[in-house]
Enzyme design. Structure first.
Site, mmCIF file in Angstrom:
data_model
loop_
_atom_site.group_PDB
_atom_site.id
_atom_site.type_symbol
_atom_site.label_atom_id
_atom_site.label_comp_id
_atom_site.label_asym_id
_atom_site.label_seq_id
_atom_site.Cartn_x
_atom_site.Cartn_y
_atom_site.Cartn_z
ATOM 1 N N LYS A 31 6.632 -6.872 10.259
ATOM 2 C CA LYS A 31 6.030 -6.169 9.126
ATOM 3 C C LYS A 31 7.049 -5.422 8.278
ATOM 4 O O LYS A 31 6.954 -5.360 7.059
ATOM 5 C CB LYS A 31 4.959 -5.190 9.628
ATOM 6 C CG LYS A 31 4.280 -4.397 8.512
ATOM 7 C CD LYS A 31 3.206 -3.484 9.089
ATOM 8 C CE LYS A 31 2.568 -2.646 8.001
ATOM 9 N NZ LYS A 31 3.480 -1.630 7.454
ATOM 10 N N LYS B 54 0.822 -1.219 0.000
ATOM 11 C CA LYS B 54 0.000 0.000 0.000
ATOM 12 C C LYS B 54 0.851 1.262 0.000
ATOM 13 O O LYS B 54 0.565 2.215 -0.740
ATOM 14 C CB LYS B 54 -0.935 -0.040 1.217
ATOM 15 C CG LYS B 54 -1.990 1.030 1.231
ATOM 16 C CD LYS B 54 -3.076 0.738 2.247
ATOM 17 C CE LYS B 54 -2.596 0.808 3.667
ATOM 18 N NZ LYS B 54 -2.026 -0.415 4.216
ATOM 19 N N ARG C 141 2.396 8.262 7.219
ATOM 20 C CA ARG C 141 2.748 8.012 8.616
ATOM 21 C C ARG C 141 4.238 7.703 8.764
ATOM 22 O O ARG C 141 4.876 7.233 7.840
ATOM 23 C CB ARG C 141 1.961 6.811 9.146
ATOM 24 C CG ARG C 141 0.469 7.013 9.235
ATOM 25 C CD ARG C 141 -0.227 5.749 9.687
ATOM 26 N NE ARG C 141 -0.022 4.668 8.736
ATOM 27 C CZ ARG C 141 -0.235 3.388 9.010
ATOM 28 N NH1 ARG C 141 -0.645 3.020 10.199
ATOM 29 N NH2 ARG C 141 -0.047 2.467 8.093
ATOM 30 N N PHE D 54 3.426 -7.581 -9.832
ATOM 31 C CA PHE D 54 4.596 -8.414 -9.574
ATOM 32 C C PHE D 54 5.022 -9.064 -10.886
ATOM 33 O O PHE D 54 4.210 -9.273 -11.799
ATOM 34 C CB PHE D 54 4.278 -9.498 -8.534
ATOM 35 C CG PHE D 54 4.275 -9.007 -7.112
ATOM 36 C CD1 PHE D 54 5.314 -9.307 -6.250
ATOM 37 C CD2 PHE D 54 3.226 -8.228 -6.635
ATOM 38 C CE1 PHE D 54 5.320 -8.852 -4.944
ATOM 39 C CE2 PHE D 54 3.219 -7.770 -5.334
ATOM 40 C CZ PHE D 54 4.269 -8.078 -4.484
ATOM 41 N N ALA E 274 -3.427 1.006 12.861
ATOM 42 C CA ALA E 274 -4.816 1.013 12.400
ATOM 43 C C ALA E 274 -5.633 -0.147 12.932
ATOM 44 O O ALA E 274 -6.846 -0.143 12.803
ATOM 45 C CB ALA E 274 -4.860 1.013 10.869
ATOM 46 N N TRP F 248 7.036 -0.162 -8.057
ATOM 47 C CA TRP F 248 8.192 -0.806 -7.450
ATOM 48 C C TRP F 248 9.338 -0.896 -8.455
ATOM 49 O O TRP F 248 10.495 -0.631 -8.111
ATOM 50 C CB TRP F 248 7.827 -2.204 -6.958
ATOM 51 C CG TRP F 248 8.883 -2.819 -6.079
ATOM 52 C CD1 TRP F 248 8.921 -2.799 -4.722
ATOM 53 C CD2 TRP F 248 10.056 -3.516 -6.511
ATOM 54 N NE1 TRP F 248 10.055 -3.440 -4.269
ATOM 55 C CE2 TRP F 248 10.766 -3.893 -5.338
ATOM 56 C CE3 TRP F 248 10.592 -3.853 -7.748
ATOM 57 C CZ2 TRP F 248 11.974 -4.589 -5.390
ATOM 58 C CZ3 TRP F 248 11.794 -4.546 -7.799
ATOM 59 C CH2 TRP F 248 12.473 -4.920 -6.634
ATOM 60 N N THR G 155 3.962 1.460 -1.075
ATOM 61 C CA THR G 155 4.633 1.487 -2.376
ATOM 62 C C THR G 155 3.718 2.077 -3.434
ATOM 63 O O THR G 155 4.146 2.896 -4.263
ATOM 64 C CB THR G 155 5.055 0.059 -2.781
ATOM 65 O OG1 THR G 155 5.951 -0.454 -1.789
ATOM 66 C CG2 THR G 155 5.741 0.039 -4.132
ATOM 67 N N PHE H 286 -3.502 -0.815 7.109
ATOM 68 C CA PHE H 286 -4.153 -2.107 6.928
ATOM 69 C C PHE H 286 -5.261 -2.010 5.873
ATOM 70 O O PHE H 286 -5.204 -1.211 4.959
ATOM 71 C CB PHE H 286 -4.647 -2.664 8.263
ATOM 72 C CG PHE H 286 -3.531 -2.998 9.207
ATOM 73 C CD1 PHE H 286 -2.497 -3.831 8.802
ATOM 74 C CD2 PHE H 286 -3.481 -2.474 10.485
ATOM 75 C CE1 PHE H 286 -1.449 -4.146 9.663
ATOM 76 C CE2 PHE H 286 -2.440 -2.781 11.359
ATOM 77 C CZ PHE H 286 -1.434 -3.625 10.934
#
Length: 556
Positions: free
Chosen positions: A103, A69, A92, A380, A271, A408, A71, A299
């Site tokens: 994480k 998210k 954040r 991906f 979150a 990415w 990224t 999240f």
């Protein structure tokens, strides 16, 4: 394939003064932290009107495959920037708990990163340490008040304000303090929350300015008297000193993406426990300086987006012009029942099954919050054209725009089509209108039920006796009008992390409730969720090191 850290180190960053000038920040309003980070005096721009279109990035329910998210957020803003738009990020700050736990950090990945990655993911400008210090100062003042005569008649068994620490440590969840005789204070049960889940963090992030911050800190309920009356931080006398500790931290941090997009990175509440959004101070400052502001809620949309809308937006007159819902084919396969080891392999049956989770979130955004939605498929290398075409076609049938994000691998250039789609959606929503999940006037239990049924798609809510007593107490004490913040697992729309996909008709169980009067909401704990995580069996800390040259190793 280079790691995120190697990509970040190979980049040539612009001096932060250059990023600031392009964003419209005057040199005299900056407090540099080295060459590539600066604090911005948000008070210097408080007179400017907010003008940007706000774009919220959220996601399907998280999976072991990852959704990326942040990224996508960074790539999307980069796509806006490289296509000639005036965009700014409002994100954040990372918590050290996830960085050293499981994480990871919060700066994106690949060529869609916010930099300098190492500094941001470690101590950054010390904001979280300031929040930790302010929180624990208040704890010390409460216990000192009891020790020094207890004029407020605080019941030590009813102290409800907890210590915090920005490290995952399950040993500190429940402790006994004050042992060793009367000179060491009054013995009582206590515990620690992780700093990102603390009430001071939530209060810090929801305050509009320093005076609002001080007022909110003063409203924190720290304990109850023997007569059952609430005792606040202001009564203990801690608000002023806490605000002083937080003064410098309250100014947003300016950094940059690898594409040179300015980013205000500030605050970091979780979150699944808190409201999961960056600070109001940073968001509103960005809205005054850019044409498009890309922000993110933690999240999945059932947690972060709901709290962003029902808590942050409700309190501060905000509403997004468009919402971006992030998914990956891997994550959709997971929600369709594919095994973890096979998530990178094509599986049309699992993909079709996993679409239910994506469509459930789409339904909430369109029907409950009535806001334009664009689905971003974070790409991906193993994704197949057939599966991508299936996802786009399934969404097109429902009138939902969908674009790939290749941020990415390509940075902003890989997100131009996504940026175009999002800007079209935002521009087409000229006057965003709030549509909250529940009304302010509803009782606390009714607010919980509204979220459970309208957002999670539960069939019923079961509230424990302890939680019911707490909710009744909060309403008796005058807090019935505040929003609710449901703390539950991020992995499912239910309170059971094993119930993936799009469960419906289940019973959501609320086991306890906690008042966050400074932040201005009530936290309702569902299932087994806790406010102090533990480290996994093989924490990321085992791979992080520093060599003889002072280079950090193993950081993602």
């Amino acid at each position: 394939m280079p790691t995120d850290l190697e990509i970040a180190r190979a980049a040539t960053l612009k001096p932060i003064e250059e990023i600031a000038a392009a964003a419209g920040f005057a040199p005299e309003t900056l407090s540099p932290y080295g060459r590539h980070i600066a604090k911005v005096n948000q008070r210097a721009y408080a007179h400017l009107p907010t003008r940007a279109k706000l774009v919220l990035v959220t996601a399907i329910n998280p999976t072991p495959a990852g959704e990326g998210k942040t990224t996508v957020s960074v790539g999307l803003a980069g796509g806006m920037t490289v296509s000639g738009r005036n965009a700014m990020l409002a994100l954040r700050e990372p918590s050290l708990g996830p960085v050293f736990g499981m994480k990871g950090g919060a700066t994106g990945g690949g060529y869609a990163q916010v930099v300098p990655m190492e500094s941001i993911n470690l101590h950054f400008t010390g904001d979280l340490h300031a929040i930790t210090a302010a929180n624990n100062l208040l704890c010390a003042m409460v216990d000192n008040h009891i020790h020094q005569g207890n004029q407020l008649n605080i019941d030590p068994r009813e102290v409800c304000f907890r210590h915090c620490l920005d490290v995952n440590d399950r040993q500190l969840r429940q402790i006994v303090q004050g042992l060793g005789g009367s000179k060491n204070g009054a013995p009582r049960e206590d515990g620690f929350d992780i700093t990102a889940a603390s009430e001071v963090m939530a209060t810090f992030c929801l305050a509009s300015d320093l005076q609002d911050l001080k007022a909110r800190l003063g409203r924190i309920v720290v304990a109850y008297t023997y007569a059952g009356e609430p005792v606040t931080c202001a009564q203990v006398g801690g608000a002023g000193a806490m605000a002083a500790l937080l003064r410098d931290a309250f100014d947003p941090n300016l950094v940059q993406s690898l594409d040179g997009t300015p980013c205000l990175m500030h605050g970091g509440p979780f979150a699944n426990i808190a409201h999961g959004c960056n600070s109001v101070a940073a968001t509103t400052l960005a809205l005054r300086m850019a044409d498009y502001v890309v922000t993110e809620a933690g999240f999945g949309a059932d947690l972060g987006a709901e709290k962003f809308l029902d808590i942050k937006c409700r309190m501060n007159g905000l509403w997004p012009s468009a919402i971006v819902l992030v998914a990956t084919l891997r994550a959709l396969r997971h929600h369709g029942g594919a095994a973890k080891a096979a998530l990178a392999s094509p599986d049309m049956a699992a993909l079709q099954g996993g679409m239910a989770n994506l469509l459930s979130h789409v339904q909430n955004i369109q029907s409950v919050w009535q806001t334009p939605v664009v689905v971003a498929v974070n790409r991906f290398a193993t994704d197949t054209a057939e599966e991508l075409a299936f996802v786009k076609a399934a969404l097109a049938e429902r009138g939902v725009a969908c674009e790939l994000c290749d941020g990415w691998a390509q940075g902003g250039k890989g997100a131009i089509l996504l940026a175009d789609a999002v800007c079209r959606a935002a521009d087409g929503n000229a006057a965003p209108t709030p549509h909250f999940t529940y009304e302010d006037s509803a009782p606390l239990a009714a607010k919980i039920e509204a979220i459970a049924k309208r957002v999670y798609h539960a069939g019923a809510v079961s509230v424990s006796d302890d939680a019911r007593r707490a909710l009744n107490r909060f309403e008796k004490d005058g807090y019935g009008h505040v929003p609710v913040c449901i703390a539950k697992t991020q992995y499912s729309m239910s309170d059971d992390p094993a119930r993936i996909g799009a469960p419906e008709g289940f019973t959501l169980t609320i086991r306890s409730a906690r008042l966050s009067a400074g932040a201005g909401f009530v936290v309702a704990f569902a299932g087994g969720i806790i406010a102090m995580p533990g480290l996994p069996k093989a924490p990321a800390a085992l791979s992080i090191d520093v060599n003889e040259n002072g280079d950090i190793l193993g950081l993602f």
